[in-house]
Design an enzyme around this catalytic site. Structure first.
Site, PDB file in Angstrom:
ATOM      1  N   CYS A  20      40.399 -24.823  -5.453  1.00  0.00           N
ATOM      2  CA  CYS A  20      40.959 -25.910  -4.733  1.00  0.00           C
ATOM      3  C   CYS A  20      40.121 -26.887  -4.950  1.00  0.00           C
ATOM      4  O   CYS A  20      39.287 -27.117  -5.518  1.00  0.00           O
ATOM      5  CB  CYS A  20      40.200 -25.285  -3.164  1.00  0.00           C
ATOM      6  SG  CYS A  20      38.449 -25.483  -2.870  1.00  0.00           S
ATOM      7  N   HIS A 145      39.858 -46.553 -14.466  1.00  0.00           N
ATOM      8  CA  HIS A 145      38.517 -46.419 -14.755  1.00  0.00           C
ATOM      9  C   HIS A 145      37.865 -45.170 -15.247  1.00  0.00           C
ATOM     10  O   HIS A 145      38.496 -44.081 -14.609  1.00  0.00           O
ATOM     11  CB  HIS A 145      37.835 -46.902 -13.677  1.00  0.00           C
ATOM     12  CG  HIS A 145      36.138 -47.111 -14.210  1.00  0.00           C
ATOM     13  ND1 HIS A 145      35.857 -48.032 -14.991  1.00  0.00           N
ATOM     14  CD2 HIS A 145      34.910 -46.392 -13.743  1.00  0.00           C
ATOM     15  CE1 HIS A 145      34.444 -47.871 -15.255  1.00  0.00           C
ATOM     16  NE2 HIS A 145      33.947 -46.909 -14.543  1.00  0.00           N
TER      17      HIS A 145
END
Length: 364
Positions: A20, A145
């Site tokens: 998950c 980033h």
């Protein structure tokens, strides 16, 4: 298509939380908010939705016609194909904007990648998958980033635009609203089985993975637009807290209880069988424990289905609370768009946040 079981690099094996897109457990999240205290801004003035409302994204009003929607999401691999992981992670990050009734405008990538041990070309595949889904959403991706991290992670920070008078929020449910779910549940069960090599290239296994990937990579754009046209004011997307966890947050924030009819909830192919075989993620187990005191389940509900109602979803559908008279047209539009949308329950007066799960059909 899902990656073959003998793929040279199994991304899911590098993810201790695979199964998950696991959020911090709700109890710990609430403890964290309490610890931060006044450092988190509640809604006031032009900040229409802030940190303390428990909604899917922050919303800042620019003027009478425009509001910025800001969100971010990222997670470790839940599938082995890097391109699919990128698609799923992007759809998941964009979903919070759709859950607020907005449309995404621009995003930046957030990535963590091992400096040694994983080919950088795989990260390129991840970013390519994310860019493909963002392009489908009409959302620009402008850089991002990346950090060196032994456990790979990927997601996006997203800025969207919404009408401040037509926002969808979790605290606007009214008694008598019907609850509409737009996607099937069970992604965590499939991802957990995939991590443990359960499918072994069987046709049924490959089909289950492909169905889960297709669901997770599908944008919630159409569902959001249909909800706005139907006059829906209350919504959330179903992710790590599971269907009942997100419904609990919605109903509690709105001061209401809710009834859910288990047989109406759409399930992914093979999801119930995988739960019966023991493929229950840590996130799902945490949801079951957290909600034990606020969810009452009819003994006639199959055990596997009860677990799936808590299944820690990744890039799940929207959970909408709609007026009963608006639901037929809303359902027709959602299904015409290829979604397995269904009325799964109803909001009602009662203890805020209390959910009763029924085995039978709703009255009438």
């Amino acid at each position: 298509m899902a990656a073959p079981a003998d793929k040279a690099v199994r991304l899911t094996s590098l993810s201790p939380g695979a199964g998950c897109a696991c959020k911090l457990p709700l109890a710990k999240l609430e403890e964290l908010f309490a610890a931060v205290g006044p450092g988190l801004r509640p809604a006031s003035g032009d900040l229409l939705i802030g940190a303390l409302e428990g909604d899917d994204a922050a919303v800042l009003r620019l003027d009478d016609a425009r509001a910025l929607v800001l969100t971010t999401d990222f997670f470790t691999p839940i599938v082995d194909d890097p391109y699919d992981w990128g698609r799923i992670a992007a759809a998941n990050a964009l979903s919070d904007v759709y859950a607020m009734g907005g449309r995404p405008l621009i995003a930046v990538n957030l990535a963590a990648w091992p400096g040694d041990g994983l080919p950088i070309a795989l990260l390129g595949d991840v970013l390519r998958g994310g860019a493909e889904v963002a392009a489908r959403a009409g959302c620009l991706v402008a850089g991002g980033h990346t950090i060196d991290d032994p456990v790979p992670k990927y997601g996006m920070a997203v800025v969207g635009l919404a009408d401040p008078d037509r926002l969808l929020a979790i605290d606007r449910v009214t008694a008598g609203d019907l609850l509409v779910l737009t996607k099937a549940v069970g992604t965590s069960a499939v991802a957990t089985a995939l991590k443990h090599g359960a499918f072994q290239q069987s046709a049924a296994g490959v089909g289950a993975v492909d169905s889960a990937v297709a669901s997770m990579a599908l944008l919630n754009a159409g569902a959001s637009e249909a909800a706005l046209r139907a006059g829906v004011r209350a919504a959330t997307d179903v992710t790590g807290f599971g269907l009942l966890g997100h419904l609990h947050r919605m109903s509690r924030a709105s001061g209401l209880a809710a009834d859910v009819y288990a047989g109406r909830v759409p399930l992914l192919p093979a999801a119930a069988e995988l739960i019966e075989a023991g493929f229950v993620s840590g996130g799902t187990r945490a949801n079951l424990a957290r909600l034990a005191g606020v969810v009452d389940v009819d003994p006639g509900v199959p055990a596997a289905v009860s677990v799936l109602l808590h299944d820690a979803q990744t890039s799940g559908g929207l959970l909408l609370a709609a007026r009963a008279d608006a639901v037929p047209e809303l359902l027709a539009e959602l299904r015409a768009g290829g979604l397995p949308a269904a009325v799964i329950g109803r909001a009602a007066d009662g203890e805020p946040g209390r959910i009763t799960v029924h085995a039978g059909e709703p009255p009438g």
